[in-house]
Design a protein around this motif. Structure first.
Motif, mmCIF file in Angstrom:
data_model
loop_
_atom_site.group_PDB
_atom_site.id
_atom_site.type_symbol
_atom_site.label_atom_id
_atom_site.label_comp_id
_atom_site.label_asym_id
_atom_site.label_seq_id
_atom_site.Cartn_x
_atom_site.Cartn_y
_atom_site.Cartn_z
ATOM 1 N N LEU A 381 2.249 53.784 -87.922
ATOM 2 C CA LEU A 381 3.373 54.275 -87.271
ATOM 3 C C LEU A 381 2.626 55.074 -86.084
ATOM 4 N N SER A 384 2.131 51.625 -81.772
ATOM 5 C CA SER A 384 3.512 51.129 -81.007
ATOM 6 C C SER A 384 4.473 50.705 -81.916
ATOM 7 N N THR A 385 4.249 50.553 -83.404
ATOM 8 C CA THR A 385 4.883 50.036 -84.255
ATOM 9 C C THR A 385 6.167 50.836 -84.683
ATOM 10 N N SER A 386 7.422 50.452 -84.584
ATOM 11 C CA SER A 386 8.492 51.244 -85.051
ATOM 12 C C SER A 386 8.923 51.203 -86.724
ATOM 13 N N ARG A 387 9.636 52.094 -87.080
ATOM 14 C CA ARG A 387 9.997 52.272 -88.259
ATOM 15 C C ARG A 387 10.984 50.809 -88.855
ATOM 16 N N ALA A 389 10.574 48.141 -87.704
ATOM 17 C CA ALA A 389 9.697 46.964 -87.587
ATOM 18 C C ALA A 389 8.755 47.035 -88.981
ATOM 19 N N ARG A 527 14.640 55.771 -90.918
ATOM 20 C CA ARG A 527 14.610 56.275 -89.683
ATOM 21 C C ARG A 527 14.768 57.668 -89.664
#
Length: 534
Positions: A381, A384-387, A389, A527
């Protein structure tokens, strides 16, 4: 300071950490054995029917390969236990493996063993505490199941032998996992060694049981075959139990010796570096999740493919051992209103395999928790990886993987069953409704696991308790005379479709909507919460 100093404190800590999942596992195993025995005793009410069914089982190499032979066809306990005693032994072995690995190599890899070792704790204490918990759990499970079976009216020596059968598998894989934890430097490596040994043990037993001549000796080489050689509800050769007992003692002695020869955090078998092309294949969260989960998925895939082939073969001869109207009635309850006994049998087995597919889906979804606990998710995380994703990548593998398992099982059944009944293509079309219908119920179980991870990460093991609840109320609810409203809690009772039967879309759509809602809730909860620290 002794090498065993602090063992008691570590054992109490382990029991406290497992205070929920351990009792649930024991209760589920006991109910599995007791519920199956009650159902069998209710079905075969005459000695002649019982003996005929038992002899038909022994005459089928496919069934013997899956479950082992029946020692005494005239003993009610033999037919009441022939399926669950071998299956339960595998589950007890998995329970022992998970406890030993969790409290040895997993703790060491996470760095907690080093922190504990800074206190007044001996070098051998963590391994000893893990072994004591695993052995205690196996002993307690074996004693309770023996008492339960005696309470059902089965003879005492055979019921004691049933418990020893389970205990022999648990002791053997306690020792195997203890050694595996010393050889490797990761929990994943220990799993590969221990679960690989379990797979080899099953194959050796299956080949030995279904062969003739010198090949039958292979059963004696399998830790899962030693319990079978007790010949429970037959001659009850309790002396054979000395073999797994000596095997476990020898392996534990080896584990302690290996522990003295390695550094904390290291393994005696050095890990190999990954391929240079690995970086290119980890360009997305999904690629990383697949690389982490592909080994487990491929293992499940091979197992389900083989089960499909075997079950399709068994279905061809199901009429030979289902010659009682009550047995046919039971199959109709499990498999729906099919036109033939073979279809009833396949539908019932698909329902059970759907529960296994749900177990795979839950384990794949909960890989998120282990990655978070080890600090890997935080590193991912930080990019650039989002939660969403991150969660979605593992969820996709769990959902698609569990569905693929059922599809592959159906293909395996079609290959063996269809080749003798009118063509593989026709068999595929015939089995497709039965194979696809349970998928929404499986996805509901995966969704519940994802919600547990997103909202209650410290209680994710409750997902297994929920699956156990579904199994108990769905498969054994009628045996225990539970109200229909309680039985309907299990999503699996709404998706049973016989091969070639019509599919009612309403329950399937409803379960798909529930699974989707659970997935959305899991993303929202993940999130909003903080990441756990390793």
């Amino acid at each position: 300071m002794s090498g065993f100093t602090g063992t008691g404190a570590l054992l109490r800590l382990a029991l406290r950490r497992d205070r929920v999942i351990l009792p649930v596992c024991i209760v589920l195993l006991v109910l599995l054995a007791g519920g199956s025995a009650q159902a069998a005793l209710a079905l075969y009410t005459t000695p002649a029917g019982l003996t005929a069914a038992a002899r038909a089982v022994n005459a089928s190499p496919s069934i013997v390969a899956m479950f082992g032979p029946i020692a005494d066809p005239t003993n009610p306990g033999s037919i009441a236990s022939f399926k669950t005693v071998s299956l339960g032994a595998i589950f007890v072995a998995l329970l022992a493996y998970s406890l030993v690995r969790r409290h040895t190599r997993t703790e060491e890899e996470a760095g907690r063993t080093e922190l504990v070792g800074a206190a007044v704790v001996g070098r051998r204490a963590p391994l000893t505490a893990a072994v004591l918990e695993a052995v205690g759990a196996c002993v307690l499970t074996s004693v309770v199941v023996a008492i339960y079976l005696v309470g059902l009216g089965l003879d005492v020596p055979g019921s004691v032998g049933y418990g020893l059968y389970w205990l022999s598998a648990g002791l053997a894989f306690t020792g195997i996992t203890a050694v595996a934890a010393q050889l490797t430097q990761t929990a994943r490596g220990a799993s590969a060694w221990a679960l690989g040994a379990l797979g080899v043990a099953y194959v050796l037993r299956a080949v030995g049981d279904s062969s003739q001549g010198a090949a039958t000796a292979l059963t004696w080489l399998s830790p899962l075959g030693w319990g079978e050689k007790l010949e429970i509800y037959g001659t009850n050769r309790f002396v054979v139990f000395l073999i797994p007992l000596a095997f476990a003692v020898g392996l534990l002695g080896m584990a302690y010796g290996l522990r003295e020869r390695r550094d904390l955090g290291a393994g005696l078998v050095s890990g190999r570096p990954g391929p240079r092309r690995a970086a290119a294949s980890l360009s997305s969260p999904l690629a990383l999740a697949w690389r982490l989960q592909r080994g487990a998925f491929l293992g499940w895939l091979v197992a389900y493919a083989l089960l499909g082939l075997v079950l399709g073969s068994v279905a061809l001869n199901v009429g030979d051992f289902v010659n009682d109207p009550k047995v046919e009635q039971m199959l109709r309850q499990l498999g729906g209103n099919a036109s033939s006994l073979s279809d009833l049998y396949l539908a019932a087995e698909i329902n059970f395999l759907a529960i296994g597919a749900a177990a795979y889906g839950i384990s794949a979804a909960l890989r998120l928790r282990s990655e978070e606990a080890e600090g890997h998710s935080e590193q991912v995380l930080a990019t650039s990886t989002s939660r969403p994703a991150l969660l979605g990548s593992h969820a996709l593998i769990a959902l698609v993987g569990s569905a693929v398992l059922l599809v592959v099982t159906g293909l395996g059944m079609a290959l063996t069953y269809g080749s003798a009944t009118g063509g593989v293509g026709a068999a595929i079309r015939h089995l497709t409704p039965s194979v696809l219908a349970p998928i929404p119920a499986v996805w509901v179980c995966v969704g519940l696991a994802l919600v547990a991870f997103g909202a209650l990460p410290r209680l994710v093991m409750l997902a297994w308790a929920v699956l156990a609840l579904f199994v108990v109320v769905g498969e054994f609810g009628s045996i225990f005379k539970l109200p229909q409203s309680v039985i309907d809690v299990s999503p699996f009772v709404h998706v049973s479709v016989a091969p070639g039967g019509s599919v009612s879309p309403t329950p399937l759509v409803a379960l798909l909507l529930i699974a989707a809602a659970l997935g959305i809730a899991a993303v929202g909860a993940f999130r909003r919460r903080d990441l756990a620290t390793p």
